[in-house]
Design a protein around this motif. Structure first.
Motif, PDB file in Angstrom:
ATOM      1  N   UNK A  89       0.872  -1.054  -0.004  1.00  0.00           N
ATOM      2  CA  UNK A  89       0.063  -0.031  -0.011  1.00  0.00           C
ATOM      3  C   UNK A  89       0.896   1.369   0.069  1.00  0.00           C
ATOM      4  N   UNK A  90       2.025   1.088   0.840  1.00  0.00           N
ATOM      5  CA  UNK A  90       3.023   2.340   0.738  1.00  0.00           C
ATOM      6  C   UNK A  90       4.252   1.874   1.036  1.00  0.00           C
ATOM      7  N   UNK A  91       5.147   2.556   0.406  1.00  0.00           N
ATOM      8  CA  UNK A  91       6.704   2.222   0.736  1.00  0.00           C
ATOM      9  C   UNK A  91       7.660   3.351   0.570  1.00  0.00           C
ATOM     10  N   UNK A  92       8.582   3.313   1.797  1.00  0.00           N
ATOM     11  CA  UNK A  92       9.388   4.472   1.778  1.00  0.00           C
ATOM     12  C   UNK A  92      10.893   3.914   2.157  1.00  0.00           C
ATOM     13  N   UNK A  93      11.882   4.546   1.886  1.00  0.00           N
ATOM     14  CA  UNK A  93      13.117   4.155   2.420  1.00  0.00           C
ATOM     15  C   UNK A  93      13.292   4.607   3.827  1.00  0.00           C
ATOM     16  N   UNK A  94      14.088   3.580   4.687  1.00  0.00           N
ATOM     17  CA  UNK A  94      14.192   3.618   6.047  1.00  0.00           C
ATOM     18  C   UNK A  94      15.474   4.737   6.294  1.00  0.00           C
ATOM     19  N   UNK A  95      15.269   5.814   6.701  1.00  0.00           N
ATOM     20  CA  UNK A  95      16.129   6.711   6.695  1.00  0.00           C
ATOM     21  C   UNK A  95      17.552   5.956   7.373  1.00  0.00           C
ATOM     22  N   UNK A  96      18.549   6.465   6.796  1.00  0.00           N
ATOM     23  CA  UNK A  96      20.207   6.061   7.114  1.00  0.00           C
ATOM     24  C   UNK A  96      20.315   4.861   7.046  1.00  0.00           C
ATOM     25  N   UNK A  97      19.488   3.961   5.845  1.00  0.00           N
ATOM     26  CA  UNK A  97      19.846   2.753   5.526  1.00  0.00           C
ATOM     27  C   UNK A  97      19.836   2.467   4.236  1.00  0.00           C
ATOM     28  N   UNK A  98      20.659   1.965   3.497  1.00  0.00           N
ATOM     29  CA  UNK A  98      21.057   1.702   2.376  1.00  0.00           C
ATOM     30  C   UNK A  98      20.032   0.591   1.693  1.00  0.00           C
ATOM     31  N   UNK A  99      19.622  -0.238   2.511  1.00  0.00           N
ATOM     32  CA  UNK A  99      18.970  -1.569   2.157  1.00  0.00           C
ATOM     33  C   UNK A  99      17.755  -1.607   2.477  1.00  0.00           C
ATOM     34  N   UNK A 125      15.915  -2.313  -0.852  1.00  0.00           N
ATOM     35  CA  UNK A 125      16.075  -1.037  -1.288  1.00  0.00           C
ATOM     36  C   UNK A 125      17.112  -0.744  -2.363  1.00  0.00           C
ATOM     37  N   UNK A 126      18.032  -1.536  -2.572  1.00  0.00           N
ATOM     38  CA  UNK A 126      19.175  -1.568  -3.452  1.00  0.00           C
ATOM     39  C   UNK A 126      18.689  -2.010  -4.799  1.00  0.00           C
ATOM     40  N   UNK A 127      17.605  -2.772  -4.789  1.00  0.00           N
ATOM     41  CA  UNK A 127      17.076  -3.236  -6.074  1.00  0.00           C
ATOM     42  C   UNK A 127      15.593  -2.574  -6.546  1.00  0.00           C
ATOM     43  N   UNK A 128      15.106  -1.968  -5.601  1.00  0.00           N
ATOM     44  CA  UNK A 128      13.742  -1.415  -6.134  1.00  0.00           C
ATOM     45  C   UNK A 128      13.497  -0.171  -5.479  1.00  0.00           C
ATOM     46  N   UNK A 129      13.113   0.872  -6.221  1.00  0.00           N
ATOM     47  CA  UNK A 129      12.424   2.263  -5.744  1.00  0.00           C
ATOM     48  C   UNK A 129      11.547   1.994  -5.103  1.00  0.00           C
ATOM     49  N   UNK A 130      11.254   2.393  -3.944  1.00  0.00           N
ATOM     50  CA  UNK A 130      10.160   2.297  -3.159  1.00  0.00           C
ATOM     51  C   UNK A 130       8.720   2.526  -4.026  1.00  0.00           C
ATOM     52  N   UNK A 144      16.260  -1.266  12.562  1.00  0.00           N
ATOM     53  CA  UNK A 144      16.323   0.353  12.530  1.00  0.00           C
ATOM     54  C   UNK A 144      15.353   0.880  13.521  1.00  0.00           C
ATOM     55  N   UNK A 145      15.022   0.233  14.566  1.00  0.00           N
ATOM     56  CA  UNK A 145      13.893   0.820  15.403  1.00  0.00           C
ATOM     57  C   UNK A 145      12.322   0.767  14.883  1.00  0.00           C
TER      58      UNK A 145
END
Ligand code: MSP
Length: 671
Positions: free
Chosen positions: A582-592, A612-617, A637-638
């Motif tokens: 439904x929604x996707x966002x990068x986890x801040x400070x994480x590359x993966x 995250x390295x293979x797909x744009x959220x 990451x919390x």
């Protein structure tokens, strides 16, 4: 019998890519099949030119937009010619015939009382050519194109789409075949059942577009304009005789992202204008590149000419048709393309052509007499193939149609191996038996070639020629795929059609540069470089199930020690389910890591995934995935992650999401 078939018309702000080419190739296969079946066919494609992006692109290049569109027409036509796309008509939305049709339909909808004036305030994404609601934006940007939409306040004319909710639902009920495949039909039903809003059909203060007949200060909205191409190309407003002959269209082939326009807006427009509705709309799936969305705006596109230059247009057509179940999503990778080329063409079909002609030459100087022994088991396989093929193609299961032909090719290779003509040839008393085997093998090959004409037009024609067929392929019909053994045949020898690629010439790593800038011109075909490691291509059984995104490993992996076996109960204790992102966002400070909000059927939950390295959220939104639903929650990451996303790992270590097939829905158990 007539068949009018169309594809979506393409935006011309960039060159065709493998995804847009996929649509044209599959539609071409349908058109060629219909012609083979003796149906009078009209196959129309074209270019969608009145988009703001096209206008801007032309301006960027310092060109008049019409001149730019003329140039792009040549670019598109060149690509379609190289891919053997056999359209009968090519329509451009800047053509006078199209303008006449658009104005006529806009006026008809207006006269029907379905157009009214209003104001529009809202966000507009030029790449989508659509207004966006606040809730659809991610950080203020379009979730698909990652660009900031424009705030627009202007006078607009609206079309009373809301009025057509019930007529549309009635139409879907009366014509269950209208939207294909079933998964798209369900999406459309849900959408229309949830209510329809009126849509804006004009843009004020713009010059690039077709003026509204009842208010020339506004131009027609690009989608309202574009959809009308299907009627315009059949003569609506300009050629009544043609229109009476060809309308309604039998089939619109389009991508799954634009089914709403074709299955909701377009039929409502036609109802309003008092015209018949198209009989079917087929929403095909997406072609990804190594698991990633192929998109003009994201710049991750494969140029179809690179692929055709690499191994041939026909092998590319076969790959796309046979490897991607029509209606579902599929994947392209250079390794997989090369692998299938070797398996299906070099080893299998190409080898059969060489064997049949070489044996005919060796034992019968290429002239095969009418057999005096009855045809054996191969004849029944060929008869079964024809009926399986016909059923598949009539139902647009193009992949099954292609697979049926290759099953016949397999059977013919097996028949030769089992009959051992080289052994029969040693016994002069068995001359008739030898002639019979050679004739049967050549006849099965000829039938396979007839059935392959829609998928691989050039190669199938060449195989037919080698089988002694002297007619033009346009004179060949599906009935020619019936077993015939009443005429002698003289075969023709030739070079190997598809030499096996023994070295890893087309690996993904070596062709990474072929992921092109969509606006750049086609790059020259890549060649094998001398310093590339020489590695044998991993063979795979012809009947091996297709693993859409598994590339061939660059070097053979070390055989792992036998894994410990688990019981069915142990396996069933892992709860795998289909879910929708439904929604996707990068986890801040994480590359993966990506944080996903998913719909797991009966509930929503959050999962953190290392993709995250293979797909744009943003590209994940709306996608179906498979999750482990009963994994203990864990903090990453919390963030509390409730479950795990299933992904394969490519040889390069890239995660490739496991994608449930057509018909899947959130909550379904996977086992
Ligand atoms: N101009 C509109 C269509 C108007 S039809 C009245 C448009 N153009 S497009 O150039 O963006 O896309 C053309 C077609 O290609 C669409 O059917 C679209 O779904 C399809 N595809 C675009 N990318 C694709 C893939 N990666 N894979 C398969 N099909 C894809 O939309």
């Amino acid at each position: 019998m007539r068949f009018y078939l169309t594809t979506a018309i393409d935006y011309v702000n960039s060159r065709p890519h493998l995804g847009t080419a996929y649509e044209k190739i599959t539609a071409d296969v349908i058109a060629r099949y219909k012609r083979l079946a003796g149906v009078e066919t009209r196959f129309v494609m074209g270019n969608d030119e009145h988009s703001q992006n096209v206008f801007r692109k032309a301006r960027e290049l310092g060109l008049d937009p019409n001149v730019y569109c003329d140039q792009m027409e040549s670019v598109f036509r060149e690509v379609w010619a190289k891919l053997s796309i056999s359209f009968d008509d090519f329509i451009r939305t800047t053509e006078p015939r199209h303008k006449t049709a658009v104005q006529r339909m806009a006026q008809a909808c207006h006269d029907a009382g379905d157009v009214y004036e209003g104001h529009y305030d809202g966000w507009y994404c030029v790449s989508c050519e659509a207004f966006k609601q606040e809730k659809d934006l991610v950080d203020g940007k379009c979730a698909i194109h990652l660009t900031t939409p424009e705030w627009i306040r202007e006078k607009n004319y609206f079309f009373r789409l809301s009025k057509y909710q019930k007529p549309l639902l009635d139409h879907y009920a009366a014509h269950p075949e209208f939207v294909q495949p079933a998964i798209r039909r369900n999406e459309i039903l849900r959408l229309v059942e949830s209510g329809l809003e009126d849509i804006s059909i004009s843009r004020a203060g713009q010059s690039w577009g077709i003026p509204l007949p009842f208010d020339p200060s506004s131009v027609v909205y690009v989608w309202f304009d574009a959809l009308i191409n299907y009627a315009a190309a059949a003569g609506y407003g300009t050629d009544d005789r043609l229109f009476a002959e060809w309308w309604p269209a039998d089939l619109h082939v389009i991508g799954k992202d634009i089914t709403r326009f074709h299955c909701v807006v377009w039929p409502a427009m036609l109802m309003s204008a008092g015209l018949a509705l198209p009989r079917q709309v087929f929403g095909h799936g997406w072609v990804h590149f190594k698991g990633q969305k192929m998109s003009k705006s994201l710049g991750t596109v494969i140029d179809p000419l690179d692929a055709a230059d690499r191994l041939g247009a026909d092998p590319l057509r076969l790959y796309l048709v046979k490897e991607i179940p029509y209606g579902g999503d599929g994947d392209f990778s250079w390794d997989r393309f090369q692998e299938r080329y070797n398996v299906d063409l070099a080893n299998n079909l190409g080898n059969l052509v060489s064997r049949v002609t070489a044996m005919a030459e060796k034992y019968r100087e290429l002239s095969l007499p009418v057999p005096v022994v009855p045809a054996g088991r191969l004849r029944s396989v060929a008869i079964e193939t024809l009926s399986a093929y016909r059923a598949a193609m009539e139902g647009f299961a193009l992949h099954d149609g292609a697979a049926a032909v290759f099953a016949l090719v397999d059977a013919t290779n097996e028949f030769i191996a089992a009959s051992e003509p080289w052994a029969i040839a040693r016994d002069p008393a068995r001359s008739d038996a030898l002639s019979g085997v050679l004739y049967d093998a050549a006849e099965a090959l000829r039938i396979a070639a007839v059935l392959l004409l829609p998928v691989m037009p050039t190669s199938a024609a060449e195989i037919l020629r080698r089988c002694g067929e002297s007619r033009a392929t346009s004179d060949i019909r599906l009935s020619d795929a019936e077993w015939r053994n009443a005429v002698p045949r003289t075969l023709v020898k030739g070079q190997a059609l598809w030499p096996r690629l023994e070295i890893e010439e087309a690996s993904d790593a070596s062709l990474e540069s072929s992921v092109t800038d969509p606006t750049a011109s086609a790059s020259a075909p890549g060649g094998a470089s001398a310093d590339k490691p020489v590695a044998p291509v991993a063979p795979s059984a012809p009947s091996a199930p297709v693993a859409p995104s598994a590339p061939v490993a660059p070097s053979a992996p070390v055989a792992p020690s036998a894994p410990e076996m688990i019981s069915i109960d142990q396996f069933m204790s892992v709860e795998l389910r289909v879910a929708k992102v439904l929604a996707a966002e990068r986890v801040p400070k994480s590359k993966k890591l990506v944080q996903l909000r998913i719909d797991a059927g009966s509930e929503e939950r959050t999962i953190v995934a290392g993709i995250a390295e293979a797909y744009e959220p943003e590209t994940l939104i709306g996608r179906l995935i498979v999750i482990v639903a009963n994994l203990k929650p864990a903090k990453l990451m919390g963030i509390e992650s409730n479950g795990m996303v299933l992904a394969a790992t490519s040889a390069e270590g890239t995660p490739v999401l496991v994608e449930p097939g057509p018909g899947s829905a959130p909550g379904m158990r996977v086992r």
